[in-house]
Design a protein around this motif. Structure first.
Motif, PDB file in Angstrom:
ATOM      1  N   PHE A 116       1.880  12.866 -12.181  1.00 32.75           N
ATOM      2  CA  PHE A 116       0.735  12.761 -11.590  1.00 32.75           C
ATOM      3  C   PHE A 116       0.651  13.067 -10.181  1.00 32.75           C
ATOM      4  O   PHE A 116      -0.661  13.387  -9.767  1.00 32.75           O
ATOM      5  CB  PHE A 116       0.198  11.213 -11.707  1.00 32.75           C
ATOM      6  N   LYS A 117       1.562  13.367  -9.338  1.00 30.88           N
ATOM      7  CA  LYS A 117       1.573  13.990  -7.989  1.00 30.88           C
ATOM      8  C   LYS A 117       3.066  14.330  -7.790  1.00 30.88           C
ATOM      9  O   LYS A 117       3.985  13.838  -8.513  1.00 30.88           O
ATOM     10  CB  LYS A 117       1.215  12.974  -7.029  1.00 30.88           C
ATOM     11  N   PHE A 172       0.931  -1.269  -0.095  1.00 27.96           N
ATOM     12  CA  PHE A 172       0.047  -0.018   0.139  1.00 27.96           C
ATOM     13  C   PHE A 172       0.704   1.256   0.001  1.00 27.96           C
ATOM     14  O   PHE A 172       0.724   2.377   0.785  1.00 27.96           O
ATOM     15  CB  PHE A 172      -0.910   0.008   1.194  1.00 27.96           C
ATOM     16  N   LEU A 173       2.017   1.199  -0.853  1.00 26.33           N
ATOM     17  CA  LEU A 173       3.053   2.340  -0.596  1.00 26.33           C
ATOM     18  C   LEU A 173       2.367   3.326  -1.653  1.00 26.33           C
ATOM     19  O   LEU A 173       2.128   3.109  -2.882  1.00 26.33           O
ATOM     20  CB  LEU A 173       4.402   1.862  -1.218  1.00 26.33           C
ATOM     21  N   ARG A 174       2.591   4.616  -1.335  1.00 24.00           N
ATOM     22  CA  ARG A 174       2.326   5.730  -2.171  1.00 24.00           C
ATOM     23  C   ARG A 174       3.429   6.321  -2.446  1.00 24.00           C
ATOM     24  O   ARG A 174       4.669   6.371  -1.942  1.00 24.00           O
ATOM     25  CB  ARG A 174       1.686   7.039  -1.383  1.00 24.00           C
ATOM     26  N   GLU A 175       3.672   6.469  -3.819  1.00 22.06           N
ATOM     27  CA  GLU A 175       4.829   7.196  -4.445  1.00 22.06           C
ATOM     28  C   GLU A 175       5.164   8.484  -3.836  1.00 22.06           C
ATOM     29  O   GLU A 175       4.316   9.241  -3.308  1.00 22.06           O
ATOM     30  CB  GLU A 175       4.871   7.311  -5.933  1.00 22.06           C
ATOM     31  N   CYS A 202      -1.109   3.116  -9.964  1.00 26.63           N
ATOM     32  CA  CYS A 202      -2.039   2.277  -9.283  1.00 26.63           C
ATOM     33  C   CYS A 202      -3.428   2.335  -9.426  1.00 26.63           C
ATOM     34  O   CYS A 202      -4.253   1.428 -10.142  1.00 26.63           O
ATOM     35  CB  CYS A 202      -1.946   2.142  -7.772  1.00 26.63           C
ATOM     36  N   TYR A 262      -7.497  11.693 -10.680  1.00 33.52           N
ATOM     37  CA  TYR A 262      -6.350  10.812 -10.229  1.00 33.52           C
ATOM     38  C   TYR A 262      -5.515  10.230 -11.383  1.00 33.52           C
ATOM     39  O   TYR A 262      -6.255  10.011 -12.407  1.00 33.52           O
ATOM     40  CB  TYR A 262      -6.691   9.602  -9.220  1.00 33.52           C
ATOM     41  N   GLY A 263      -4.166   9.847 -11.163  1.00 30.90           N
ATOM     42  CA  GLY A 263      -3.458   9.340 -12.204  1.00 30.90           C
ATOM     43  C   GLY A 263      -2.646   8.264 -11.436  1.00 30.90           C
ATOM     44  O   GLY A 263      -2.833   7.840 -10.403  1.00 30.90           O
ATOM     45  N   PHE A 322      -7.810  11.947   1.621  1.00 31.44           N
ATOM     46  CA  PHE A 322      -8.273  11.704   0.219  1.00 31.44           C
ATOM     47  C   PHE A 322      -9.340  12.451  -0.322  1.00 31.44           C
ATOM     48  O   PHE A 322     -10.325  11.857  -1.038  1.00 31.44           O
ATOM     49  CB  PHE A 322      -8.236  10.225  -0.241  1.00 31.44           C
ATOM     50  N   LEU A 323      -9.495  13.721   0.342  1.00 30.56           N
ATOM     51  CA  LEU A 323     -10.839  14.689  -0.055  1.00 30.56           C
ATOM     52  C   LEU A 323     -10.369  15.746  -0.884  1.00 30.56           C
ATOM     53  O   LEU A 323     -10.966  16.894  -0.738  1.00 30.56           O
ATOM     54  CB  LEU A 323     -11.644  14.727   1.145  1.00 30.56           C
ATOM     55  N   ASN A 324      -9.161  15.827  -1.400  1.00 29.95           N
ATOM     56  CA  ASN A 324      -8.656  17.168  -2.040  1.00 29.95           C
ATOM     57  C   ASN A 324      -9.084  17.180  -3.408  1.00 29.95           C
ATOM     58  O   ASN A 324      -8.610  16.117  -4.184  1.00 29.95           O
ATOM     59  CB  ASN A 324      -7.174  17.059  -1.840  1.00 29.95           C
ATOM     60  N   ILE A 375     -11.964  10.142  -4.260  1.00 29.87           N
ATOM     61  CA  ILE A 375     -11.262  11.408  -4.727  1.00 29.87           C
ATOM     62  C   ILE A 375     -12.534  12.097  -6.010  1.00 29.87           C
ATOM     63  O   ILE A 375     -12.684  13.134  -6.015  1.00 29.87           O
ATOM     64  CB  ILE A 375     -10.040  11.024  -5.672  1.00 29.87           C
ATOM     65  N   ARG A 388      -4.684  22.654  -8.227  1.00 30.48           N
ATOM     66  CA  ARG A 388      -4.501  21.992  -7.157  1.00 30.48           C
ATOM     67  C   ARG A 388      -5.038  22.776  -5.845  1.00 30.48           C
ATOM     68  O   ARG A 388      -4.648  22.328  -4.568  1.00 30.48           O
ATOM     69  CB  ARG A 388      -2.978  21.539  -7.071  1.00 30.48           C
ATOM     70  N   LYS A 392      -6.578  -5.534  -1.819  1.00 28.70           N
ATOM     71  CA  LYS A 392      -5.831  -4.437  -2.419  1.00 28.70           C
ATOM     72  C   LYS A 392      -6.441  -3.628  -3.297  1.00 28.70           C
ATOM     73  O   LYS A 392      -6.524  -2.459  -3.437  1.00 28.70           O
ATOM     74  CB  LYS A 392      -4.758  -5.185  -3.190  1.00 28.70           C
TER      75      LYS A 392
HETATM   76  C1  UDX Z   1      -1.791   4.715  -4.519  1.00 30.70           C
HETATM   77  C2  UDX Z   1      -2.280   4.290  -3.077  1.00 30.70           C
HETATM   78  O1  UDX Z   1      -2.503   5.584  -2.236  1.00 30.70           O
HETATM   79  C3  UDX Z   1      -1.346   3.334  -2.556  1.00 30.70           C
HETATM   80  O2  UDX Z   1      -1.833   2.824  -1.312  1.00 30.70           O
HETATM   81  C4  UDX Z   1      -1.349   1.913  -3.773  1.00 30.70           C
HETATM   82  O3  UDX Z   1      -0.581   1.248  -2.998  1.00 30.70           O
HETATM   83  C5  UDX Z   1      -0.696   2.617  -4.852  1.00 30.70           C
HETATM   84  O4  UDX Z   1      -1.540   3.622  -5.185  1.00 30.70           O
HETATM   85  P1  UDX Z   1      -0.086   6.545  -5.423  1.00 30.70           P
HETATM   86  O5  UDX Z   1      -0.564   6.220  -6.711  1.00 30.70           O
HETATM   87  O6  UDX Z   1       1.452   6.789  -5.230  1.00 30.70           O
HETATM   88  O7  UDX Z   1      -0.461   5.490  -4.227  1.00 30.70           O
HETATM   89  O8  UDX Z   1      -0.561   7.970  -5.099  1.00 30.70           O
HETATM   90  P2  UDX Z   1      -1.643   8.497  -4.227  1.00 30.70           P
HETATM   91  O9  UDX Z   1      -0.909   9.557  -3.185  1.00 30.70           O
HETATM   92  O10 UDX Z   1      -2.521   7.651  -3.725  1.00 30.70           O
HETATM   93  O11 UDX Z   1      -2.450   9.615  -5.401  1.00 30.70           O
HETATM   94  C6  UDX Z   1      -3.190   8.700  -6.211  1.00 30.70           C
HETATM   95  C7  UDX Z   1      -3.728   9.910  -7.292  1.00 30.70           C
HETATM   96  O12 UDX Z   1      -4.774  10.612  -6.690  1.00 30.70           O
HETATM   97  C8  UDX Z   1      -2.639  11.218  -7.596  1.00 30.70           C
HETATM   98  O13 UDX Z   1      -3.064  11.484  -8.875  1.00 30.70           O
HETATM   99  C9  UDX Z   1      -3.214  12.190  -6.627  1.00 30.70           C
HETATM  100  O14 UDX Z   1      -2.844  13.591  -7.341  1.00 30.70           O
HETATM  101  C10 UDX Z   1      -4.724  11.940  -6.618  1.00 30.70           C
HETATM  102  N1  UDX Z   1      -5.284  12.436  -5.417  1.00 30.70           N
HETATM  103  C11 UDX Z   1      -4.780  12.020  -4.160  1.00 30.70           C
HETATM  104  C12 UDX Z   1      -6.265  13.471  -5.245  1.00 30.70           C
HETATM  105  O15 UDX Z   1      -6.917  14.013  -6.413  1.00 30.70           O
HETATM  106  N2  UDX Z   1      -6.909  13.950  -4.272  1.00 30.70           N
HETATM  107  C13 UDX Z   1      -6.467  13.363  -3.049  1.00 30.70           C
HETATM  108  O16 UDX Z   1      -7.228  13.768  -1.934  1.00 30.70           O
HETATM  109  C14 UDX Z   1      -5.494  12.544  -2.962  1.00 30.70           C
END
Ligand code: UDX
Length: 436
Positions: free
Chosen positions: A325-326, A152-155, A263, A259-260, A252-254, A218, A415, A207
């Motif tokens: 993507f972030k 569950f790793l976030r980049e 994952c 999303y991109g 995760f309410l931004n 999101i 953003r 997962k």
């Molecule tokens: C995600 C999961 O968080 C992680 O647990 C999983 O294992 C892999 O996928 P990641 O893809 O690295 O991780 O990024 P994350 O921080 O979750 O963001 C994903 C996308 O959602 C990004 O594009 C980000 O900008 C967007 N996002 C996230 C939003 O638009 N709003 C939010 O509130 C949070």
């Protein structure tokens, strides 16, 4: 304990380095000799904060090594992790499991001691069963168990996520698998990270369900943001207002451009395919995928509107700040920036861009975009500045300088990293997400 990590990509490398840091003896394996040679020279194949230092210190301590030779590298390993890619299969969106199964075959052919085989790659429900079948069919006489252990790793925050996880999920079918996995995660156990033992299929589904739920959250707030713009509400206040309810939660309410990443887009699609195969439609996830897809291009239209609409936009120039993507990654996979740049190009708009880490990977994906050395270089002569990714470096732009360099003081903040009052007070026309 000796651990073998097959696949030295994002997940394998971060997990391998962290396991080594816990004191395990880890060998990271990859088929790509160039990648392994670079790793041996301390060069990381990906950008992840803190990873190079973690790898370096564990290599120095003799706990982490690299190899291209799977049969000899897995010798004496008590746990062999499969952390190879599972990209979306061309044509149908199913997860492509050919790499996972090829590794299982190789393990079956060369296993020389009892071991637990752990799928760390994100794999659809039932993959563990197939891996087990492959190992059994190999006729290998050693005792083995096949376990699922999703990541569950976030980049950008992967090391912290690995070392301080909300939970560790283990899908095991027998005591041997559970025992070895307990040993693997004992250091985290002592850290009081909850470890959840479930059956293998549940673990595999956890997962996908987790990622689909987060993608839904999101997408939900993104739609609320659109509604906020129409009714004169502020989406940040709405997020805060609902997030304070513990049942909903504030994370995760931004609202943003959609999303991109590596994952959410891939995993939501794969979940749809699994649901289809089992004749159990997941219509909510279906809607999420569609809404998110169309949102990315809609963000392009938002920038075009800020330029005065399609007619006025033709021939104008936009500075795009942020492409990944972030922030804190160089990953461009399914980044909203790609769809935005295409929409702008289709409208005859020139794009100059700056991203702190992503430009090298981004350039072939957006060949018409002029990549710049800095944010200010991109802004020079621009008719509008669009913030696409919330890198820290864009949070405190010198607005006076921006105004001087740009042709017109127009800021589109996808953003919501600026306060409308401040930017407008600095003489800008300001557009953001879900704030009327
Ligand atoms: C995600 C999961 O968080 C992680 O647990 C999983 O294992 C892999 O996928 P990641 O893809 O690295 O991780 O990024 P994350 O921080 O979750 O963001 C994903 C996308 O959602 C990004 O594009 C980000 O900008 C967007 N996002 C996230 C939003 O638009 N709003 C939010 O509130 C949070």
């Amino acid at each position: 304990m000796k651990i073998a990590m097959v696949g030295s990509g994002y997940v394998g490398l971060v997990s391998g380095a962290c396991f080594a840091d816990f004191g395990h003896d880890v060998v990271c394996i990859d088929k790509d000799p160039a990648k392994i040679a670079k790793l041996e020279d301390g060069i990381m194949p990906i950008y992840e904060p803190g990873l190079d230092a973690l790898v370096e210190s564990n290599v120095k301590a003799g706990r982490l090594s690299f190899s291209t030779d799977l049969p000899s590298a897995i010798k004496e390993a008590a746990a062999i992790f499969i952390a190879v890619g599972t990209p979306s299969r061309r044509g149908d969106g199913h997860a492509d499991l050919s790499f996972v199964y090829a590794v299982a075959e190789e393990i079956g052919a060369s296993l020389s001691n009892d071991a637990v085989i752990v799928t760390k790659s994100t794999v659809p429900v039932g993959t563990g069963d197939e891996v087990e079948r492959i190992l059994q069919a190999s006729g290998n006489s050693n005792k083995f168990a096949v376990v699922s252990n999703p990541e569950f790793l976030r980049e950008g925050a992967a090391i912290g996520d690995f070392k301080r996880p909300d939970r560790i999920v283990i899908g095991a079918e027998d005591e041997f698998g559970r025992e070895v996995m307990n040993e693997v995660y004992r250091p985290l156990f002592l850290n009081e990270s909850p470890i959840l033992f479930v059956n293998r299929r549940s673990s595999e589904l956890i997962k996908y369900a987790a990622n689909a739920f987060l993608a839904t959250k999101i997408t939900f707030i993104n739609e609320m943001a659109d509604l906020c713009e129409k009714v004169g509400a502020n989406v940040q206040d709405v997020s805060r207002g609902i997030g304070m309810d513990n049942r909903i939660g504030a994370k995760f309410l931004n609202a943003g451009p959609g999303y991109g990443g590596s994952c959410f887009p891939k995993d939501t699609l794969a979940l749809l395919k699994t649901a289809e195969d089992y004749d159990s439609p997941t219509r909510i996830v279906e809607a999420v995928v569609n809404v998110n897809d169309s949102r990315k291009r809609a963000m392009g239209r938002k920038v075009i509107d800020a330029l005065g609409g399609p007619d006025a936009a033709r021939g104008k120039k936009v500075a795009m700040l942020g492409l990944t993507f972030k922030p804190n990654t160089d990953d461009m996979r399914d980044s909203p920036a790609i769809a935005i740049a295409l929409a702008l190009r289709d409208a005859g708009v020139d794009v100059a861009a700056f991203d702190p880490e992503g430009m090298e990977i981004a350039q072939p994906l957006m060949p018409d975009v002029n990549m710049c050395e800095s944010a200010y270089e991109a802004i020079e002569g621009a008719d509008a500045v669009a913030i696409v990714t919330e890198w820290d470096a864009f949070r405190a732009l010198d607005l006076r300088r921006v105004k001087e360099l740009a042709k017109a003081p127009v800021l589109v903040d996808l953003r919501n990293i600026y306060t409308p009052e401040d930017v407008r007070a600095a003489g800008f026309t300001y557009e953001s997400i879900g704030r009327a």
